[in-house]
Design a protein around this motif. Sequence first.
Motif, PDB file in Angstrom:
ATOM      1  N   ILE A   1       1.016  -1.291   0.224  1.00  0.00           N
ATOM      2  CA  ILE A   1       0.065   0.111   0.146  1.00  0.00           C
ATOM      3  C   ILE A   1       0.902   1.250   0.010  1.00  0.00           C
ATOM      4  N   THR A   2       0.645   2.066  -0.988  1.00  0.00           N
ATOM      5  CA  THR A   2       1.407   3.538  -1.014  1.00  0.00           C
ATOM      6  C   THR A   2       0.422   4.500  -0.773  1.00  0.00           C
ATOM      7  N   VAL A   3       0.755   5.382   0.359  1.00  0.00           N
ATOM      8  CA  VAL A   3      -0.134   6.410   0.658  1.00  0.00           C
ATOM      9  C   VAL A   3       0.700   7.717   0.691  1.00  0.00           C
ATOM     10  N   THR A   4       0.212   8.619  -0.185  1.00  0.00           N
ATOM     11  CA  THR A   4       0.856  10.097  -0.381  1.00  0.00           C
ATOM     12  C   THR A   4      -0.177  11.153  -0.039  1.00  0.00           C
ATOM     13  N   LYS A   5       0.145  12.365   0.159  1.00  0.00           N
ATOM     14  CA  LYS A   5      -0.543  13.602   0.298  1.00  0.00           C
ATOM     15  C   LYS A   5      -0.417  14.266  -0.887  1.00  0.00           C
ATOM     16  N   GLN A   6       0.562  14.111  -1.834  1.00  0.00           N
ATOM     17  CA  GLN A   6       0.622  14.632  -3.146  1.00  0.00           C
ATOM     18  C   GLN A   6       0.904  13.719  -3.930  1.00  0.00           C
ATOM     19  N   LYS A   7       0.838  13.919  -5.375  1.00  0.00           N
ATOM     20  CA  LYS A   7       1.384  13.239  -6.418  1.00  0.00           C
ATOM     21  C   LYS A   7       2.949  13.021  -6.495  1.00  0.00           C
ATOM     22  N   ILE A   8       3.349  11.755  -6.474  1.00  0.00           N
ATOM     23  CA  ILE A   8       4.787  11.335  -6.507  1.00  0.00           C
ATOM     24  C   ILE A   8       5.128  10.959  -8.128  1.00  0.00           C
ATOM     25  N   ASN A   9       5.933  11.540  -8.556  1.00  0.00           N
ATOM     26  CA  ASN A   9       6.504  11.155  -9.886  1.00  0.00           C
ATOM     27  C   ASN A   9       6.944   9.896 -10.061  1.00  0.00           C
ATOM     28  N   GLU A  10       7.455   9.286  -9.000  1.00  0.00           N
ATOM     29  CA  GLU A  10       8.072   8.009  -9.074  1.00  0.00           C
ATOM     30  C   GLU A  10       7.214   6.906  -9.234  1.00  0.00           C
ATOM     31  N   LEU A  11       6.125   6.925  -8.515  1.00  0.00           N
ATOM     32  CA  LEU A  11       5.005   6.143  -8.810  1.00  0.00           C
ATOM     33  C   LEU A  11       4.539   6.012 -10.105  1.00  0.00           C
ATOM     34  N   ARG A  12       4.326   7.238 -10.939  1.00  0.00           N
ATOM     35  CA  ARG A  12       4.223   7.115 -12.316  1.00  0.00           C
ATOM     36  C   ARG A  12       5.211   6.345 -13.112  1.00  0.00           C
ATOM     37  N   SER A  13       6.409   6.737 -13.073  1.00  0.00           N
ATOM     38  CA  SER A  13       7.686   6.114 -13.500  1.00  0.00           C
ATOM     39  C   SER A  13       7.805   4.596 -13.239  1.00  0.00           C
ATOM     40  N   LEU A  14       7.042   4.048 -12.262  1.00  0.00           N
ATOM     41  CA  LEU A  14       7.364   2.811 -11.755  1.00  0.00           C
ATOM     42  C   LEU A  14       6.749   1.650 -12.726  1.00  0.00           C
ATOM     43  N   LYS A  15       5.440   2.042 -13.178  1.00  0.00           N
ATOM     44  CA  LYS A  15       4.700   1.026 -14.044  1.00  0.00           C
ATOM     45  C   LYS A  15       5.386   0.689 -15.124  1.00  0.00           C
ATOM     46  N   PRO A  16       6.099   1.129 -16.072  1.00  0.00           N
ATOM     47  CA  PRO A  16       6.913   0.514 -17.050  1.00  0.00           C
ATOM     48  C   PRO A  16       8.052  -0.448 -16.521  1.00  0.00           C
ATOM     49  N   VAL A  17       8.580  -0.043 -15.482  1.00  0.00           N
ATOM     50  CA  VAL A  17       9.799  -0.794 -14.889  1.00  0.00           C
ATOM     51  C   VAL A  17       9.022  -2.169 -14.277  1.00  0.00           C
ATOM     52  N   LEU A  18       8.024  -2.100 -13.777  1.00  0.00           N
ATOM     53  CA  LEU A  18       7.322  -3.256 -13.144  1.00  0.00           C
ATOM     54  C   LEU A  18       7.000  -4.209 -14.495  1.00  0.00           C
ATOM     55  N   TRP A  19       6.459  -3.547 -15.553  1.00  0.00           N
ATOM     56  CA  TRP A  19       6.163  -4.518 -16.537  1.00  0.00           C
ATOM     57  C   TRP A  19       7.500  -5.062 -17.315  1.00  0.00           C
ATOM     58  N   GLU A  20       8.483  -4.097 -17.369  1.00  0.00           N
ATOM     59  CA  GLU A  20       9.714  -4.629 -18.214  1.00  0.00           C
ATOM     60  C   GLU A  20      10.437  -5.813 -17.113  1.00  0.00           C
ATOM     61  N   GLU A  21      10.375  -5.446 -15.961  1.00  0.00           N
ATOM     62  CA  GLU A  21      10.934  -6.845 -15.074  1.00  0.00           C
ATOM     63  C   GLU A  21      10.067  -7.811 -14.634  1.00  0.00           C
ATOM     64  N   GLU A  22       8.784  -7.707 -15.027  1.00  0.00           N
ATOM     65  CA  GLU A  22       7.877  -8.859 -14.757  1.00  0.00           C
ATOM     66  C   GLU A  22       7.821  -9.058 -13.489  1.00  0.00           C
ATOM     67  N   VAL A  23       7.508  -8.153 -12.565  1.00  0.00           N
ATOM     68  CA  VAL A  23       7.402  -7.959 -11.064  1.00  0.00           C
ATOM     69  C   VAL A  23       6.170  -8.943 -10.602  1.00  0.00           C
ATOM     70  N   THR A  24       6.287  -9.792  -9.810  1.00  0.00           N
ATOM     71  CA  THR A  24       5.542 -10.514  -9.161  1.00  0.00           C
ATOM     72  C   THR A  24       5.228 -10.555  -7.545  1.00  0.00           C
ATOM     73  N   ARG A  25       6.051  -9.871  -7.069  1.00  0.00           N
ATOM     74  CA  ARG A  25       6.224  -9.756  -5.669  1.00  0.00           C
ATOM     75  C   ARG A  25       6.062  -8.470  -5.183  1.00  0.00           C
ATOM     76  N   PRO A  26       5.686  -8.214  -3.849  1.00  0.00           N
ATOM     77  CA  PRO A  26       5.478  -6.890  -3.575  1.00  0.00           C
ATOM     78  C   PRO A  26       6.968  -6.085  -2.702  1.00  0.00           C
ATOM     79  N   ASP A  27       7.838  -7.103  -2.348  1.00  0.00           N
ATOM     80  CA  ASP A  27       9.254  -6.749  -2.229  1.00  0.00           C
ATOM     81  C   ASP A  27       9.950  -6.156  -3.244  1.00  0.00           C
ATOM     82  N   ARG A  28       9.783  -7.039  -4.596  1.00  0.00           N
ATOM     83  CA  ARG A  28      10.356  -6.326  -5.623  1.00  0.00           C
ATOM     84  C   ARG A  28       9.800  -5.054  -6.121  1.00  0.00           C
TER      85      ARG A  28
END
Length: 311
Positions: free
Chosen positions: A101-128
């Motif tokens: 669970i990620t909780v923020t008060k403002q928009k965090i750019n890293e969360l938006r940049s994270l999506k293509p990284v997760l797809w490229e790395e084929e992430v399946t675990r929350p720790d990754r």
Amino acid sequence: MKIRLVNQGIFTTIDDINTALIPPTEGFYWIDADVDDLAVLQPVFALHDLAVEDCLSEEEQRPKIEIHEGHYFIVINSIRFDDEEIFLRALNIFLGRHYIITVTKQKINELRSLKPVLWEEEVTRPDRFLYHLVDLVVDNYFLVGDRIEARIESLEEDILMHTKKSHLTEIIGLRSEILWLRKVLGPQKDVIFTLNKKDLKLIDDQLQKYFSDIYENAVKIAETFETYRDLMGNLREAYQSSLANRANEIMRVFTALTTIFMPLTFITGIYGMNFDYIPGLHLRGGSYILLFIMLFLGFGMFYIFRKKDWL
């Protein structure tokens, strides 16, 4: 609040929050929420009261990691620099066995940049997911550091070329921002060190080794901002030195002008005395001759000063 099932980097939207209570066959749940959603999330996932209180607090939170039953609570700071002020935005993370669970008060750019990284790395675990998120946050500090360094170099050039009083305000403001940021980097570095070294059951042992690379980057960032602090001190000395040199230049010009007019004043002083007999006083065209002599002396001394580079 957005609930997504993440499996090999592929996102599937989930509508019912209660679905995220049951561990999926493959993948994990990522819940992207703001502080207002905690009222719903806390009873569902049994989030610790103190962790929720920290998320809701208006005070600035220090980076930290807390180990609670069934989940970890992690606070790290995302950074942003707009050429005038450094902004830190708290990123609150609840890490469970099958969810994050990620909780923020403002928009965090890293969360938006994270999506293509997760797809490229084929992430399946929350720790990754946590690893890649922290990696992006730390890498962004390097980008901001480069912009701060460019700002320092630009400010130094402006000071050497055209010193202004406003430069001192910029120096003091930027230096205070860097000093404030250094205080934050220490605790954040400790959090990454804990993720790297401490035995954490919710983080795979093999993955912990990757956090060592992030920790090395965090150490480099801390050292870099320590260098920036020293550079700001040098910049302030350069500003004061530039002001002193400018004052010396002005005083040199005034001194030269005063020296040029001294013989002229001497001549006018003599011929301004109230004696009946002064050589050349009644000479026809004497005033023109005297003016010529004064002009010759003035321009002659000016030429000598310029030749000696005194003006």
